[in-house]
Design an enzyme around this catalytic site. Structure first.
Site, PDB file in Angstrom:
ATOM      1  CB  VAL A  14      -1.091   0.090   1.242  1.00 54.17           C
ATOM      2  CG1 VAL A  14      -1.587   1.434   1.301  1.00 54.17           C
ATOM      3  CG2 VAL A  14      -1.900  -1.303   1.243  1.00 54.17           C
ATOM      4  CE  LYS A  40       7.937  -3.944   0.034  1.00 52.07           C
ATOM      5  NZ  LYS A  40       7.951  -3.324  -1.147  1.00 52.07           N
ATOM      6  NE  ARG A  88     -10.505  -3.689   6.390  1.00 56.54           N
ATOM      7  CZ  ARG A  88     -11.192  -4.197   5.616  1.00 56.54           C
ATOM      8  NH1 ARG A  88     -12.546  -4.914   6.101  1.00 56.54           N
ATOM      9  NH2 ARG A  88     -11.393  -4.000   4.327  1.00 56.54           N
ATOM     10  CB  VAL A 118      -3.723   3.820   5.132  1.00 52.62           C
ATOM     11  CG1 VAL A 118      -4.368   3.102   4.062  1.00 52.62           C
ATOM     12  CG2 VAL A 118      -3.820   5.334   4.699  1.00 52.62           C
ATOM     13  CG  ASP A 148     -14.486   0.592   2.343  1.00 54.75           C
ATOM     14  OD1 ASP A 148     -14.008   1.475   2.647  1.00 54.75           O
ATOM     15  OD2 ASP A 148     -14.871  -0.760   2.807  1.00 54.75           O
ATOM     16  NE  ARG A 151     -12.854  -2.491  -2.384  1.00 53.86           N
ATOM     17  CZ  ARG A 151     -11.961  -2.651  -1.337  1.00 53.86           C
ATOM     18  NH1 ARG A 151     -12.463  -2.548  -0.075  1.00 53.86           N
ATOM     19  NH2 ARG A 151     -10.762  -3.325  -1.555  1.00 53.86           N
ATOM     20  CG  HIS A 168     -23.661  12.442  -5.792  1.00 55.19           C
ATOM     21  ND1 HIS A 168     -22.741  13.277  -5.570  1.00 55.19           N
ATOM     22  CD2 HIS A 168     -24.156  12.972  -7.041  1.00 55.19           C
ATOM     23  CE1 HIS A 168     -22.381  14.093  -6.503  1.00 55.19           C
ATOM     24  NE2 HIS A 168     -23.334  14.007  -7.403  1.00 55.19           N
ATOM     25  CG  HIS A 175     -12.004   0.373   6.018  1.00 50.39           C
ATOM     26  ND1 HIS A 175     -12.334  -0.035   4.760  1.00 50.39           N
ATOM     27  CD2 HIS A 175     -10.782  -0.494   6.112  1.00 50.39           C
ATOM     28  CE1 HIS A 175     -11.651  -0.595   4.117  1.00 50.39           C
ATOM     29  NE2 HIS A 175     -10.608  -1.013   4.964  1.00 50.39           N
ATOM     30  CB  THR A 229      -6.389  -4.605  -1.519  1.00 51.92           C
ATOM     31  OG1 THR A 229      -6.179  -3.546  -0.451  1.00 51.92           O
ATOM     32  CG2 THR A 229      -7.329  -5.820  -1.528  1.00 51.92           C
TER      33      THR A 229
HETATM   34  P1  NAD Z   1       2.429  -4.837   3.968  1.00 56.94           P
HETATM   35  O1  NAD Z   1       3.180  -5.883   4.858  1.00 56.94           O
HETATM   36  O2  NAD Z   1       2.986  -5.104   2.502  1.00 56.94           O
HETATM   37  O3  NAD Z   1       3.465  -3.212   4.350  1.00 56.94           O
HETATM   38  C1  NAD Z   1       3.513  -2.999   5.439  1.00 56.94           C
HETATM   39  C2  NAD Z   1       5.087  -2.396   5.847  1.00 56.94           C
HETATM   40  O4  NAD Z   1       4.890  -1.971   7.254  1.00 56.94           O
HETATM   41  C3  NAD Z   1       6.007  -3.571   5.745  1.00 56.94           C
HETATM   42  O5  NAD Z   1       6.917  -3.479   4.758  1.00 56.94           O
HETATM   43  C4  NAD Z   1       6.683  -3.602   7.228  1.00 56.94           C
HETATM   44  O6  NAD Z   1       7.803  -3.754   7.052  1.00 56.94           O
HETATM   45  C5  NAD Z   1       6.164  -2.001   7.584  1.00 56.94           C
HETATM   46  N1  NAD Z   1       6.423  -1.753   8.982  1.00 56.94           N
HETATM   47  C6  NAD Z   1       5.909  -2.601  10.117  1.00 56.94           C
HETATM   48  N2  NAD Z   1       6.356  -2.087  11.071  1.00 56.94           N
HETATM   49  C7  NAD Z   1       6.811  -0.897  10.984  1.00 56.94           C
HETATM   50  C8  NAD Z   1       7.263   0.278  11.681  1.00 56.94           C
HETATM   51  N3  NAD Z   1       7.379   0.109  13.215  1.00 56.94           N
HETATM   52  N4  NAD Z   1       7.785   1.305  11.047  1.00 56.94           N
HETATM   53  C9  NAD Z   1       7.839   1.297   9.777  1.00 56.94           C
HETATM   54  N5  NAD Z   1       7.080   0.409   8.898  1.00 56.94           N
HETATM   55  C10 NAD Z   1       6.770  -0.647   9.449  1.00 56.94           C
HETATM   56  O7  NAD Z   1       1.146  -4.456   3.983  1.00 56.94           O
HETATM   57  P2  NAD Z   1       0.122  -3.673   3.041  1.00 56.94           P
HETATM   58  O8  NAD Z   1      -0.404  -4.524   2.075  1.00 56.94           O
HETATM   59  O9  NAD Z   1       0.846  -2.506   2.347  1.00 56.94           O
HETATM   60  O10 NAD Z   1      -0.842  -3.236   4.112  1.00 56.94           O
HETATM   61  C11 NAD Z   1      -0.511  -2.216   4.951  1.00 56.94           C
HETATM   62  C12 NAD Z   1      -1.939  -1.716   5.813  1.00 56.94           C
HETATM   63  O11 NAD Z   1      -2.785  -1.124   5.016  1.00 56.94           O
HETATM   64  C13 NAD Z   1      -2.328  -3.038   6.321  1.00 56.94           C
HETATM   65  O12 NAD Z   1      -2.694  -2.855   7.749  1.00 56.94           O
HETATM   66  C14 NAD Z   1      -3.772  -3.301   5.478  1.00 56.94           C
HETATM   67  O13 NAD Z   1      -4.866  -3.757   6.350  1.00 56.94           O
HETATM   68  C15 NAD Z   1      -3.932  -1.656   5.483  1.00 56.94           C
HETATM   69  N6  NAD Z   1      -4.977  -1.477   4.362  1.00 56.94           N
HETATM   70  C16 NAD Z   1      -5.829  -0.572   4.271  1.00 56.94           C
HETATM   71  C17 NAD Z   1      -6.808  -0.174   3.571  1.00 56.94           C
HETATM   72  C18 NAD Z   1      -7.684   0.871   3.731  1.00 56.94           C
HETATM   73  O14 NAD Z   1      -8.699   1.086   3.068  1.00 56.94           O
HETATM   74  N7  NAD Z   1      -7.899   1.638   5.007  1.00 56.94           N
HETATM   75  C19 NAD Z   1      -6.772  -0.862   2.320  1.00 56.94           C
HETATM   76  C20 NAD Z   1      -5.661  -1.834   2.025  1.00 56.94           C
HETATM   77  C21 NAD Z   1      -4.777  -2.097   3.053  1.00 56.94           C
END
Ligand code: NAD
Length: 313
Positions: A14, A40, A88, A118, A148, A151, A168, A175, A229
């Site tokens: 993300v 990374k 979640r 996020v 959402d 979507r 609208h 979420h 996602t």
């Molecule tokens: P991911 O595992 O690919 O990325 C998360 C990253 O956070 C990793 O690279 C990890 O090393 C890093 N991380 C962990 N601890 C950390 C710290 N203390 N400091 C800095 N970085 C740290 O996961 P993702 O697929 O990118 O998802 C990230 C988050 O976004 C998840 O919680 C996911 O559920 C959420 N998400 C939210 C929505 C939304 O609509 N709100 C949609 C999709 C995903």
């Protein structure tokens, strides 16, 4: 001092796709990527920088929390994403300690920054961020149900053959599993969903229930197939960033702090809000019928019980 410095904490699927999206939109003067997995973050920043010749000028670096100094906006995507089968709610306890450690340091580096959360469960983690940051409520907000809602618009757009931008409609509340489609406030060219169906001569029993079900399960459907996602959420975040940096006063279903709205207090959740340079400027009292209002209260109760379970005091 940079004019529009955006720091993204978490350079995973993300975070890195969000950086790409913001870079492509030409919204930022500076983008900083921070991740505990430094390699990374370094690699993602390098990859993005190598596209410099194709976009508006932007400084992209990877770094530490100190490198986020003087950010305009901080986007937190760090944490643990849900694995197939996990909700979640399951991942809350894994993410709270991460937020407890990073949020105070982020605020120390950029006391005036807006913070957009996020990471999931987003409403609860936004509440935690607000508490850990000690910043005014308008400056800490979550991406809520902006994704959402997109979507919902996209599925209605396919059903009705109408541009999604002309629909609208709003998903409100958590979420997550208790989110609500605010059908009472849904309008297409001023028509309700029923009126639009009548006009098309379209009759499907339980149409709204089916659409709501598809919206709610969209993330699970994708995660079950590819494990995460990234694209639509990155576009949703880009839209929020744009509304903030351009002070658009756009109506977006971000997650904000309820303080008596709809008889609900002390919880963050999604509702159409006015979003501009100061973050959330107003939570809008949209029309809801009794059933939707009841469901909103139930969603708030679920979020409050998660906040309580996390026991941060
Ligand atoms: P991911 O595992 O690919 O990325 C998360 C990253 O956070 C990793 O690279 C990890 O090393 C890093 N991380 C962990 N601890 C950390 C710290 N203390 N400091 C800095 N970085 C740290 O996961 P993702 O697929 O990118 O998802 C990230 C988050 O976004 C998840 O919680 C996911 O559920 C959420 N998400 C939210 C929505 C939304 O609509 N709100 C949609 C999709 C995903």
């Amino acid at each position: 001092m940079p004019t529009n410095k955006i720091s993204i904490i978490g350079a995973g699927f993300v975070g890195s796709t969000t950086a790409f999206s913001i870079m492509e939109a030409g919204l930022a003067s500076d983008i900083v990527l921070v991740d505990v997995n430094r390699e990374k973050a370094d690699a993602e920043a390098m990859d993005l920088r190598q596209g410099a010749a194709f976009v508006k000028a932007v400084e992209i670096i990877s770094g530490t929390l100190e490198d986020t100094k003087d950010s305009t906006l901080i986007i937190i995507t760090a944490g643990i994403g849900p694995k197939p089968g996990e909700t979640r709610l399951d991942i809350l306890n894994k993410n709270v300690p991460i937020f407890r450690s990073i949020v105070p340091e982020l605020v120390k580096q950029s006391p005036d920054a807006l913070i957009l959360v996020v990471s999931n469960p987003v409403d609860v983690l936004t509440y935690m961020t607000y508490r850990f940051a000690g910043s005014p409520k308008n400056r800490v907000f979550g991406s809520g149900t902006v994704l959402d809602t997109s979507r919902l618009k996209s599925i209605l757009s396919q059903s009705f053959g109408v541009d999604a931008r002309n629909i609208h409609a709003y998903i409100i509340g958590e979420h997550g599993d208790s989110e609500i489609a605010a059908w009472s406030a849904t309008k297409i060219a001023g028509m309700s969903v029923e009126q639009y169906q009548d006009m098309l001569g379209m009759y499907e029993k339980d149409f709204k229930e089916r659409i709501h079900h598809d919206v709610k399960n969209a993330a699970y459907e994708i995660i079950n197939r590819k494990g995460y996602t990234n694209y639509a959420v990155a576009l949703a975040i880009r839209r929020i960033v744009e509304a903030v940096l351009r002070d658009e006063k756009s109506i977006l279903t971000v997650s904000g702090l309820f303080e008596g709205e709809f008889g609900i207090s002390d919880v963050y959740m999604a509702m159409p809000c006015i979003v501009g340079r100061n973050g959330i400027e107003r939570i809008l009292p949209i029309p809801l019928d009794d059933n939707e209002h009841q469901k909103l209260k139930e969603s708030a109760d679920i979020l409050k019980s998660m906040i309580k379970a996390a026991n941060i005091d």
